[in-house]
Enzyme design. Structure first.
Site, PDB file in Angstrom:
ATOM      1  N   ALA A 285      30.512 -73.888  16.792  1.00 40.26           N
ATOM      2  CA  ALA A 285      31.459 -72.776  16.688  1.00 40.26           C
ATOM      3  C   ALA A 285      31.866 -72.529  15.235  1.00 40.26           C
ATOM      4  O   ALA A 285      31.958 -71.381  14.789  1.00 40.26           O
ATOM      5  CB  ALA A 285      32.688 -73.055  17.537  1.00 40.26           C
TER       6      ALA A 285
ATOM      7  N   PHE B 220      29.272 -74.742  26.083  1.00 38.17           N
ATOM      8  CA  PHE B 220      28.628 -73.680  25.309  1.00 38.17           C
ATOM      9  C   PHE B 220      28.166 -74.238  23.965  1.00 38.17           C
ATOM     10  O   PHE B 220      28.978 -74.679  23.161  1.00 38.17           O
ATOM     11  CB  PHE B 220      29.600 -72.519  25.104  1.00 38.17           C
ATOM     12  CG  PHE B 220      29.994 -71.838  26.389  1.00 38.17           C
ATOM     13  CD1 PHE B 220      29.300 -70.733  26.854  1.00 38.17           C
ATOM     14  CD2 PHE B 220      31.048 -72.328  27.163  1.00 38.17           C
ATOM     15  CE1 PHE B 220      29.648 -70.119  28.048  1.00 38.17           C
ATOM     16  CE2 PHE B 220      31.402 -71.717  28.360  1.00 38.17           C
ATOM     17  CZ  PHE B 220      30.693 -70.614  28.804  1.00 38.17           C
TER      18      PHE B 220
ATOM     19  N   VAL C 201      33.649 -75.023  24.291  1.00 39.45           N
ATOM     20  CA  VAL C 201      32.825 -74.516  23.204  1.00 39.45           C
ATOM     21  C   VAL C 201      32.651 -75.641  22.187  1.00 39.45           C
ATOM     22  O   VAL C 201      33.630 -76.257  21.769  1.00 39.45           O
ATOM     23  CB  VAL C 201      33.532 -73.310  22.544  1.00 39.45           C
ATOM     24  CG1 VAL C 201      32.826 -72.889  21.274  1.00 39.45           C
ATOM     25  CG2 VAL C 201      33.640 -72.154  23.527  1.00 39.45           C
ATOM     26  N   CYS C 202      31.421 -75.907  21.792  1.00 40.56           N
ATOM     27  CA  CYS C 202      31.167 -76.989  20.824  1.00 40.56           C
ATOM     28  C   CYS C 202      31.756 -76.647  19.460  1.00 40.56           C
ATOM     29  O   CYS C 202      31.462 -75.598  18.881  1.00 40.56           O
ATOM     30  CB  CYS C 202      29.668 -77.207  20.660  1.00 40.56           C
ATOM     31  SG  CYS C 202      29.279 -78.288  19.261  1.00 40.56           S
ATOM     32  N   ILE C 203      32.537 -77.563  18.934  1.00 43.19           N
ATOM     33  CA  ILE C 203      33.244 -77.268  17.681  1.00 43.19           C
ATOM     34  C   ILE C 203      32.303 -77.108  16.488  1.00 43.19           C
ATOM     35  O   ILE C 203      32.476 -76.191  15.680  1.00 43.19           O
ATOM     36  CB  ILE C 203      34.323 -78.348  17.387  1.00 43.19           C
ATOM     37  CG1 ILE C 203      35.165 -77.938  16.177  1.00 43.19           C
ATOM     38  CG2 ILE C 203      33.709 -79.730  17.154  1.00 43.19           C
ATOM     39  CD1 ILE C 203      36.458 -78.696  16.053  1.00 43.19           C
TER      40      ILE C 203
END
Lengths: 130, 127, 101, 101, 127, 130
Positions: free
Chosen positions: A82, A39, A77-79
């Site tokens: 995010a 994501f 989820v891409c940090i």
């Protein structure tokens, strides 16, 4: 075949998230392996457990979490994406001095390298976005 | 993050840039992906077509919009061994631009050559 | 090498359809999804462009998205309708997927 | 009545510029912001369209967005550059604002 | 939410619908705004131009996409005294559509008439 | 003059939020009154206090919160759009049985009627979006 899926938009606003979910489900039903669902961009918002959609509508986060549980999917989820947008897990919240977190079950936060790895390790990478 | 960790697999990654910078974040966040893929020692190419050519136009100055000027990063790509930058001739021409307007050295391709390039990669990502 | 191109935007609203058609090579395929399916509806400029490339490029449209938009009876002849399973098959049958986002 | 039209999208990527130009009446104004400023750059089809309506419609572009995109030296003659304060003035000087989102 | 609460002010609100339904949520959420403005007893008009005409096409069936079919709501607008629905002739024609394809009664306007309509409102909202 | 502002997109992903902020600030500097800033669609994400943008970038939520505090701005997040997307205040979190909330200081959650009111009471409504 081993497939990876990239989701670039958030829930409800764009159909991208719906398309990605239904594609992933169909691939699993056909016996393919989903190496990872990544994501990125606004796609990170799919992973918030705080969403409360209307009763007569689909629950996009729950749908992903349930599919992940059933098929041991890796939802990443891409940090960086995010952090910018306010999607945190417990560790990140602590590290950033935030008093709450909002990540949903079945999702994990990790680096962009996980997307490159998804591209390398899977035989096909399929992207959904705006 | 070396290639050994990926079982020595080196794939041809093509990043297709089709969007103007700033109006949306895609160009900026796409660049972050490009940098990471270099760290994985993959074979990386960047294609700039349609409004993507605006990403590498000289003279971007974000002071008054208070946004982050990420255009210098394109100049830094060389340091990451990312040197295959392709720009579509027709896309430049339609926008009244020439190679002299660009802030990095690129190879200019015709639309037909760009179509060939797209077919010759293992992973094509468009942001 | 053969590419599967996906287009998810209306050909009236965005330039992704035109750009994809201009770059799709002989032997590649185009799958229209989401608002992209409008491109394959009769009586539009986009449909005429699709007719022009159909001898070289196979054109598909995602049936669930066609139905969602009420376009079931408007689809151009020669466009192959697939469900999500068919979408998955197209992905595995081509060497790579290029999403025209 | 006079309308202020705002356009924030590239004329190459979306149809909002073309649609706005087709609907802008004599005496109204168009303000280009964000990626919309590319429409007023020299040597483009959009700029030619703007030249065609400039006798009837005043055209403005937001300077901060022009500079952000490095288009300072490319702007079409006859396009009035304004800062955010000028944007505010345009809003108050027209009877309503129509954002072509 | 009566007009008294707004000091008896009645403004002319025009909602300009330019986007296809489902690909994005704007059409659905815009409809929610339209319904609320009726509760405020404002003078409401809806314009459908460009891809907005797809919002009111008959036969939308969302079973296989699992999305919410909100098209029946357009039929319910009459019950909220929202009866001024305008569709642009040129937008229909470009899309190969006719009035017979639409699920609600509308008034078809030429592009020039649509431009006039846009100028005659106090608040213009486009989603 | 009395103005209202509508923000339809979230932070960072679209410039809409930046444009709306800089417009609002310029209007205040010129002595105009901002009746209300209404956040709709993905615009609701501007109001999360959990965002952690990179140090060298603007902090979009903080910028709004500070402008609101300085000028007593009314920043209203649409409740229906917020629920769908996971933006909650303490009351809403309790009411929906959620264990966390994420709204930022200076923002309040309310109904869509507040947008119509903003259109009625202000002399101009200026919208920013995708």
């Amino acid at each position: 075949m081993k497939l990876s899926v990239l989701v670039n938009e958030g829930p409800y606003t764009h159909q991208a998230s719906d398309s990605a979910y239904l594609f992933t489900k169909a691939a699993l039903e056909k016996g393919h392996e989903i190496f990872r669902v990544f994501f990125y961009h606004d796609g990170v918002y799919n992973g918030t457990r705080l969403m409360v959609p209307p009763q007569d509508d689909r629950h996009i986060q729950k749908r992903w979490s349930e599919l992940a549980e059933k098929h041991k999917l890796d939802l990443v989820v891409c940090i960086a994406a995010a952090q910018r947008r306010g999607l945190l897990d417990e560790n990140e919240a602590k590290r950033q001095g935030k008093d709450a977190n909002n990540i949903a079950p079945g999702f994990r936060i990790s680096g962009l390298g996980q997307l490159i790895e998804a591209g390398i390790q899977a035989e096909r990478l399929v992207a959904f976005g705006d | 993050m070396s290639e050994e960790m990926q079982g020595g697999i080196i794939k041809k990654f093509l990043y297709v840039n089709r969007r103007a910078p700033y109006g949306t974040i895609y160009a900026l966040e796409s660049l972050e992906v490009v940098l990471i893929s270099a760290a994985f020692e993959q074979d990386v190419s960047l294609a700039f077509i349609d409004d993507g050519v605006y990403e590498i136009v000289k003279g971007q100055d974000t002071k008054a919009s208070e946004m982050k000027n990420f255009s210098p990063t394109y100049r830094a790509l060389e340091g990451y061994d990312i040197e295959k930058l392709y720009v579509e001739k027709e896309s430049l021409a339609e926008r009244g631009l020439t190679e002299a307007d660009l802030l990095v050295p690129v190879k200019v391709l015709s639309r037909g050559e760009m179509a060939d390039l797209m077919e010759s990669n293992d992973v094509v990502l468009s942001f | 090498m053969s590419l599967l191109h996906t287009i998810n935007k209306s050909p009236f609203e965005r330039n992704s359809f035109d750009s994809c058609v201009a770059h799709a090579k002989k032997g590649s395929s185009i799958l229209l999804i989401e608002d992209g399916v409008y491109a394959a509806t009769q009586g539009t400029a986009a449909a005429r462009k699709l007719e022009g490339i159909m001898k070289d490029v196979k054109v598909y449209a995602l049936q669930p998205d066609v139905n969602t938009r009420g376009m079931q009876s408007k689809m151009l002849d020669g466009v192959n309708l697939v469900d999500y399973g068919g979408f998955v098959d197209l992905v595995t049958q081509h060497n790579a997927v290029q999403a025209w986002l």
